[in-house]
Design an enzyme around this catalytic site. Structure first.
Site, PDB file in Angstrom:
ATOM      1  N   HIS A   1      20.307 -33.532 -40.144  1.00  0.00           N
ATOM      2  CA  HIS A   1      19.335 -34.442 -39.534  1.00  0.00           C
ATOM      3  C   HIS A   1      18.673 -33.794 -38.322  1.00  0.00           C
ATOM      4  O   HIS A   1      18.489 -34.418 -37.279  1.00  0.00           O
ATOM      5  CB  HIS A   1      20.013 -35.770 -39.191  1.00  0.00           C
ATOM      6  CG  HIS A   1      20.606 -36.440 -40.387  1.00  0.00           C
ATOM      7  ND1 HIS A   1      19.947 -37.402 -41.127  1.00  0.00           N
ATOM      8  CD2 HIS A   1      21.788 -36.238 -41.015  1.00  0.00           C
ATOM      9  CE1 HIS A   1      20.706 -37.775 -42.139  1.00  0.00           C
ATOM     10  NE2 HIS A   1      21.831 -37.087 -42.099  1.00  0.00           N
TER      11      HIS A   1
ATOM     12  N   PHE B   1      14.470  -2.605 -46.376  1.00  0.00           N
ATOM     13  CA  PHE B   1      13.191  -2.999 -46.954  1.00  0.00           C
ATOM     14  C   PHE B   1      12.854  -4.473 -46.747  1.00  0.00           C
ATOM     15  O   PHE B   1      11.811  -4.936 -47.185  1.00  0.00           O
ATOM     16  CB  PHE B   1      13.177  -2.719 -48.469  1.00  0.00           C
ATOM     17  CG  PHE B   1      13.558  -1.315 -48.825  1.00  0.00           C
ATOM     18  CD1 PHE B   1      12.889  -0.229 -48.260  1.00  0.00           C
ATOM     19  CD2 PHE B   1      14.598  -1.084 -49.706  1.00  0.00           C
ATOM     20  CE1 PHE B   1      13.252   1.064 -48.592  1.00  0.00           C
ATOM     21  CE2 PHE B   1      14.964   0.215 -50.035  1.00  0.00           C
ATOM     22  CZ  PHE B   1      14.294   1.296 -49.467  1.00  0.00           C
TER      23      PHE B   1
ATOM     24  N   ASP C   1      16.502 -39.165 -44.148  1.00  0.00           N
ATOM     25  CA  ASP C   1      17.774 -39.897 -44.148  1.00  0.00           C
ATOM     26  C   ASP C   1      18.011 -40.482 -45.537  1.00  0.00           C
ATOM     27  O   ASP C   1      17.226 -41.315 -46.003  1.00  0.00           O
ATOM     28  CB  ASP C   1      17.751 -41.045 -43.145  1.00  0.00           C
ATOM     29  CG  ASP C   1      17.810 -40.593 -41.697  1.00  0.00           C
ATOM     30  OD1 ASP C   1      18.010 -39.396 -41.455  1.00  0.00           O
ATOM     31  OD2 ASP C   1      17.642 -41.450 -40.807  1.00  0.00           O
TER      32      ASP C   1
ATOM     33  N   TRP D   1      15.455 -11.105 -43.262  1.00  0.00           N
ATOM     34  CA  TRP D   1      15.925 -12.458 -43.540  1.00  0.00           C
ATOM     35  C   TRP D   1      16.915 -12.879 -42.476  1.00  0.00           C
ATOM     36  O   TRP D   1      17.428 -12.057 -41.713  1.00  0.00           O
ATOM     37  CB  TRP D   1      16.486 -12.599 -44.950  1.00  0.00           C
ATOM     38  CG  TRP D   1      17.555 -11.628 -45.417  1.00  0.00           C
ATOM     39  CD1 TRP D   1      18.090 -10.576 -44.733  1.00  0.00           C
ATOM     40  CD2 TRP D   1      18.196 -11.640 -46.675  1.00  0.00           C
ATOM     41  NE1 TRP D   1      19.041  -9.924 -45.483  1.00  0.00           N
ATOM     42  CE2 TRP D   1      19.121 -10.563 -46.699  1.00  0.00           C
ATOM     43  CE3 TRP D   1      18.122 -12.432 -47.804  1.00  0.00           C
ATOM     44  CZ2 TRP D   1      19.941 -10.267 -47.785  1.00  0.00           C
ATOM     45  CZ3 TRP D   1      18.936 -12.143 -48.890  1.00  0.00           C
ATOM     46  CH2 TRP D   1      19.825 -11.075 -48.875  1.00  0.00           C
ATOM     47  N   ASN D   2      17.142 -14.199 -42.413  1.00  0.00           N
ATOM     48  CA  ASN D   2      17.982 -14.773 -41.378  1.00  0.00           C
ATOM     49  C   ASN D   2      19.004 -15.724 -41.985  1.00  0.00           C
ATOM     50  O   ASN D   2      18.851 -16.174 -43.119  1.00  0.00           O
ATOM     51  CB  ASN D   2      17.129 -15.581 -40.382  1.00  0.00           C
ATOM     52  CG  ASN D   2      16.026 -14.755 -39.764  1.00  0.00           C
ATOM     53  OD1 ASN D   2      16.267 -13.693 -39.199  1.00  0.00           O
ATOM     54  ND2 ASN D   2      14.795 -15.231 -39.877  1.00  0.00           N
TER      55      ASN D   2
ATOM     56  N   HIS E   1      23.751 -41.598 -45.461  1.00  0.00           N
ATOM     57  CA  HIS E   1      23.779 -41.321 -44.027  1.00  0.00           C
ATOM     58  C   HIS E   1      24.421 -42.468 -43.251  1.00  0.00           C
ATOM     59  O   HIS E   1      24.957 -42.265 -42.165  1.00  0.00           O
ATOM     60  CB  HIS E   1      22.340 -41.094 -43.542  1.00  0.00           C
ATOM     61  CG  HIS E   1      22.188 -40.899 -42.073  1.00  0.00           C
ATOM     62  ND1 HIS E   1      22.992 -40.057 -41.348  1.00  0.00           N
ATOM     63  CD2 HIS E   1      21.310 -41.447 -41.177  1.00  0.00           C
ATOM     64  CE1 HIS E   1      22.620 -40.077 -40.078  1.00  0.00           C
ATOM     65  NE2 HIS E   1      21.610 -40.922 -39.939  1.00  0.00           N
TER      66      HIS E   1
END
Length: 263
Positions: free
Chosen positions: A73, A62, A79, A65-66, A83
């Site tokens: 980044h 039904f 950032d 999705w993935n 970072h």
């Protein structure tokens, strides 16, 4: 006018179209340009991958999705101070600890598109910024400063977007004195670029290497990269929305950057 009246006016403007929402993000997918670093210097972020879990089939009848594989980044992204080594010790320096009050702020858009078209190594200096302020008004504390280069026209062609040759990448960006001015004199919220990163392509050769990264995060401030459609924003007057995902201990995040602009 009360603060509640201001919010009501904003809501009305969004509904009646007198306030337009500009998408300032590039597409995020397998063809999204990704920063390349010398292999003898550092590991590189992998390309973005999108994998199917189900699509109305035997794996999920039904729903579709993935699952994704991507770096913090990748694409249009944020950032955070963590970072960079200069911002590593701030307790609120990761995307999950940052104050969300900073995710929405006024934007100053400095148009360098002509200069960048003529010279991909164009550098924005503090003097350029002061000349822009003389024409458009002072940059105020807590505001974004965005460098418009129209570099997003290359964001579906990685080779043109990175624009690298045997001497390194050639993309426009700020000088150290430009970032120092914004951080120390103007106390800006952060700096944004339409290129692959917040620094110029040749920034590794500067006296202060990678000054946008070094100095922004030293001041516990923020960077935006791979922005798009800054040509649709006025020099002043837009409200910029840049909200990173709340990644635990995240050093950055892909974002859907948006700008609110009066029609």
């Amino acid at each position: 006018m009360t603060n509640q009246d201001t919010l009501a006016s904003l809501a009305t403007g969004l509904l009646d179209g007198s306030i337009r929402v500009v998408d300032c993000s590039g597409p995020l997918g397998p063809d999204t340009p990704i920063l390349r670093l010398p292999e003898d210097f550092a590991k590189n972020t992998p390309k973005v991958e999108i994998h199917k879990i189900s699509k109305y089939d035997e794996d999920g009848p039904f729903f579709a999705w993935n699952w994704l594989k991507l770096g913090e980044h990748s694409g249009t992204h944020y950032d955070a101070p963590h970072h960079w080594i200069t911002g590593k010790d701030y307790p609120d320096g990761s995307v999950d600890t940052m104050n969300p009050q900073y995710f929405v702020a006024p934007a100053n858009v400095i148009d360098c598109s002509k200069e960048a078209d003529e010279d991909p190594d164009f550098l924005l200096t503090a003097d350029h910024i002061k000349a822009w302020e003389a024409e458009h008004g002072e940059i105020k504390e807590g505001e974004w400063v965005l460098m418009r280069t129209d570099w997003d026209k290359f964001n579906t062609d990685e080779e043109k977007f990175l624009n690298a040759d045997d001497t390194g990448p050639h993309t426009p960006g700020p000088t150290a004195d430009a970032i120092q001015y914004l951080m120390e004199d103007r106390k800006a919220l952060g700096w944004g670029s339409q290129c692959i990163g917040t620094d110029a392509g040749k920034a590794g050769e500067f006296e202060i290497p990678f000054p946008a990264h070094n100095l922004l995060h030293k001041h516990n401030r923020y960077g935006l990269a791979s922005l798009a459609n800054l040509d649709q924003l006025p020099p002043k007057g837009a409200i910029f929305v840049a909200a990173p995902l709340k990644i635990v201990k995240g050093t950055g995040s892909p974002i859907r950057a948006l700008a609110l602009v009066a029609n």
